[in-house]
Design a protein around this motif. Structure first.
Motif, PDB file in Angstrom:
ATOM      1  N   MET A 208      48.679  52.417  32.138  1.00 38.39           N
ATOM      2  CA  MET A 208      47.621  51.521  32.610  1.00 38.39           C
ATOM      3  C   MET A 208      46.330  52.283  32.880  1.00 38.39           C
ATOM      4  O   MET A 208      45.242  51.799  32.552  1.00 38.39           O
ATOM      5  CB  MET A 208      48.076  50.762  33.860  1.00 38.39           C
TER       6      MET A 208
ATOM      7  N   ALA B 248      42.880  50.663  33.686  1.00 38.50           N
ATOM      8  CA  ALA B 248      43.215  49.793  34.820  1.00 38.50           C
ATOM      9  C   ALA B 248      42.559  50.286  36.103  1.00 38.50           C
ATOM     10  O   ALA B 248      42.376  51.487  36.306  1.00 38.50           O
ATOM     11  CB  ALA B 248      44.730  49.753  35.021  1.00 38.50           C
TER      12      ALA B 248
ATOM     13  N   MET C 218      45.046  46.846  40.343  1.00 41.43           N
ATOM     14  CA  MET C 218      46.061  46.455  39.370  1.00 41.43           C
ATOM     15  C   MET C 218      47.260  47.390  39.458  1.00 41.43           C
ATOM     16  O   MET C 218      48.414  46.946  39.425  1.00 41.43           O
ATOM     17  CB  MET C 218      45.476  46.469  37.963  1.00 41.43           C
TER      18      MET C 218
ATOM     19  N   GLU D 203      51.117  46.213  40.361  1.00 41.56           N
ATOM     20  CA  GLU D 203      52.120  46.235  39.298  1.00 41.56           C
ATOM     21  C   GLU D 203      53.134  47.369  39.385  1.00 41.56           C
ATOM     22  O   GLU D 203      54.025  47.455  38.549  1.00 41.56           O
ATOM     23  CB  GLU D 203      51.421  46.277  37.929  1.00 41.56           C
TER      24      GLU D 203
ATOM     25  N   TYR E 191      48.980  37.338  24.100  1.00 42.62           N
ATOM     26  CA  TYR E 191      49.806  37.312  25.307  1.00 42.62           C
ATOM     27  C   TYR E 191      50.851  36.192  25.236  1.00 42.62           C
ATOM     28  O   TYR E 191      52.022  36.405  25.536  1.00 42.62           O
ATOM     29  CB  TYR E 191      48.926  37.141  26.547  1.00 42.62           C
TER      30      TYR E 191
ATOM     31  N   LEU F 190      54.006  42.213  33.116  1.00 37.53           N
ATOM     32  CA  LEU F 190      53.165  43.335  32.693  1.00 37.53           C
ATOM     33  C   LEU F 190      53.486  43.792  31.276  1.00 37.53           C
ATOM     34  O   LEU F 190      52.581  44.195  30.547  1.00 37.53           O
ATOM     35  CB  LEU F 190      53.303  44.500  33.684  1.00 37.53           C
TER      36      LEU F 190
ATOM     37  N   ILE G 278      51.488  41.690  29.010  1.00 38.75           N
ATOM     38  CA  ILE G 278      50.064  42.011  29.131  1.00 38.75           C
ATOM     39  C   ILE G 278      49.746  43.301  28.386  1.00 38.75           C
ATOM     40  O   ILE G 278      48.773  43.362  27.612  1.00 38.75           O
ATOM     41  CB  ILE G 278      49.650  42.106  30.612  1.00 38.75           C
TER      42      ILE G 278
ATOM     43  N   TYR H 171      47.478  43.564  25.119  1.00 35.50           N
ATOM     44  CA  TYR H 171      46.229  44.330  25.213  1.00 35.50           C
ATOM     45  C   TYR H 171      46.175  45.403  24.128  1.00 35.50           C
ATOM     46  O   TYR H 171      45.121  45.613  23.527  1.00 35.50           O
ATOM     47  CB  TYR H 171      46.062  44.945  26.606  1.00 35.50           C
TER      48      TYR H 171
ATOM     49  N   THR I  29      41.910  45.393  33.072  1.00 33.60           N
ATOM     50  CA  THR I  29      41.887  44.720  34.373  1.00 33.60           C
ATOM     51  C   THR I  29      41.420  43.277  34.229  1.00 33.60           C
ATOM     52  O   THR I  29      41.972  42.373  34.858  1.00 33.60           O
ATOM     53  CB  THR I  29      41.002  45.487  35.369  1.00 33.60           C
TER      54      THR I  29
ATOM     55  N   TRP J  11      44.317  41.306  32.734  1.00 36.43           N
ATOM     56  CA  TRP J  11      45.313  41.060  33.782  1.00 36.43           C
ATOM     57  C   TRP J  11      44.850  39.940  34.710  1.00 36.43           C
ATOM     58  O   TRP J  11      45.614  39.050  35.055  1.00 36.43           O
ATOM     59  CB  TRP J  11      45.535  42.364  34.536  1.00 36.43           C
ATOM     60  N   THR J  12      43.562  39.966  35.073  1.00 38.93           N
ATOM     61  CA  THR J  12      42.988  38.917  35.924  1.00 38.93           C
ATOM     62  C   THR J  12      43.020  37.577  35.199  1.00 38.93           C
ATOM     63  O   THR J  12      43.321  36.544  35.794  1.00 38.93           O
ATOM     64  CB  THR J  12      41.549  39.280  36.324  1.00 38.93           C
TER      65      THR J  12
ATOM     66  N   ARG K 279      46.362  36.087  35.473  1.00 37.89           N
ATOM     67  CA  ARG K 279      46.555  35.582  36.840  1.00 37.89           C
ATOM     68  C   ARG K 279      45.831  34.249  37.042  1.00 37.89           C
ATOM     69  O   ARG K 279      46.325  33.365  37.727  1.00 37.89           O
ATOM     70  CB  ARG K 279      46.106  36.625  37.856  1.00 37.89           C
TER      71      ARG K 279
END
Length: 184
Positions: free
Chosen positions: A19, A24, A28, A32, A80, A92, A95, A99, A118, A121-122, A125
């Protein structure tokens, strides 16, 4: 029992390193992994050679609605969803795989990545919290990130209805750099 915790810690360290390499932020990493903040700081400094950036994570869904971030975010969400729904990965793992595929796809077209790990990931979420959804474009049929519960029956994506200034600022800056290089 002790061997299991050692294996989990080694997996967390490996994930944290991956990450950090992908950019990241500390928040994060803390969310994680089960590693301490101090351990994560050491890993970050060892991998990047500098201290992690300070500050809050992005918390607005509006960034994902502007045309270029929307296209990149929509591409990432397609990857994803594939990994989550068809490849049997979760959380994760989905993700990170999505990515990596996003970066491979973007770099193969010689385009600068817009979406950081990041932000990706957001984005996931925000989807999990029902703040965002995907809506099909009525012109091309592609699925694009939109605000949740926005009417989507007449939605046209940013690629089918590109803003008039889209990409012109980068082209103008590149042309200016080119003129300066020629003059030097």
């Amino acid at each position: 029992m002790k061997n299991k915790s050692i294996i989990q810690e080694a997996e967390d360290i490996q994930r944290a390193v991956e990450m950090v390499r992908l950019g990241a932020r500390m928040q994060m990493l803390e969310a994680e992994t089960r590693l301490s903040r101090e351990r994560l700081l050491k890993i970050y400094k060892e991998v990047r050679g500098v201290s992690p950036p300070k500050g809050m994570l992005p918390f607005s869904t509006d960034w994902f609605m502007t045309w270029q971030p929307n296209v990149h975010s929509s591409l990432f969400m397609g990857f994803y969803r594939f990994f989550s729904e068809r490849a049997g990965l979760a959380g994760l793992d989905s993700i990170l795989k999505a990515y990596h595929l996003y970066l491979d796809h973007i770099e193969s077209d010689a385009v600068e990545p817009v979406l950081s790990l990041t932000r990706a990931w957001t984005l996931v979420r925000f989807f999990d919290a029902d703040l965002l959804q995907t809506t099909p474009c009525t012109c091309c049929g592609g699925h694009y990130v939109t605000h949740a519960y926005d009417p989507g029956q007449n939605f046209v994506c940013g690629l089918c209805n590109m803003p008039s200034r889209a990409g012109k600022t980068k082209r103008a800056a590149a042309a200016k750099r080119g003129r300066k290089a020629v003059a030097a």
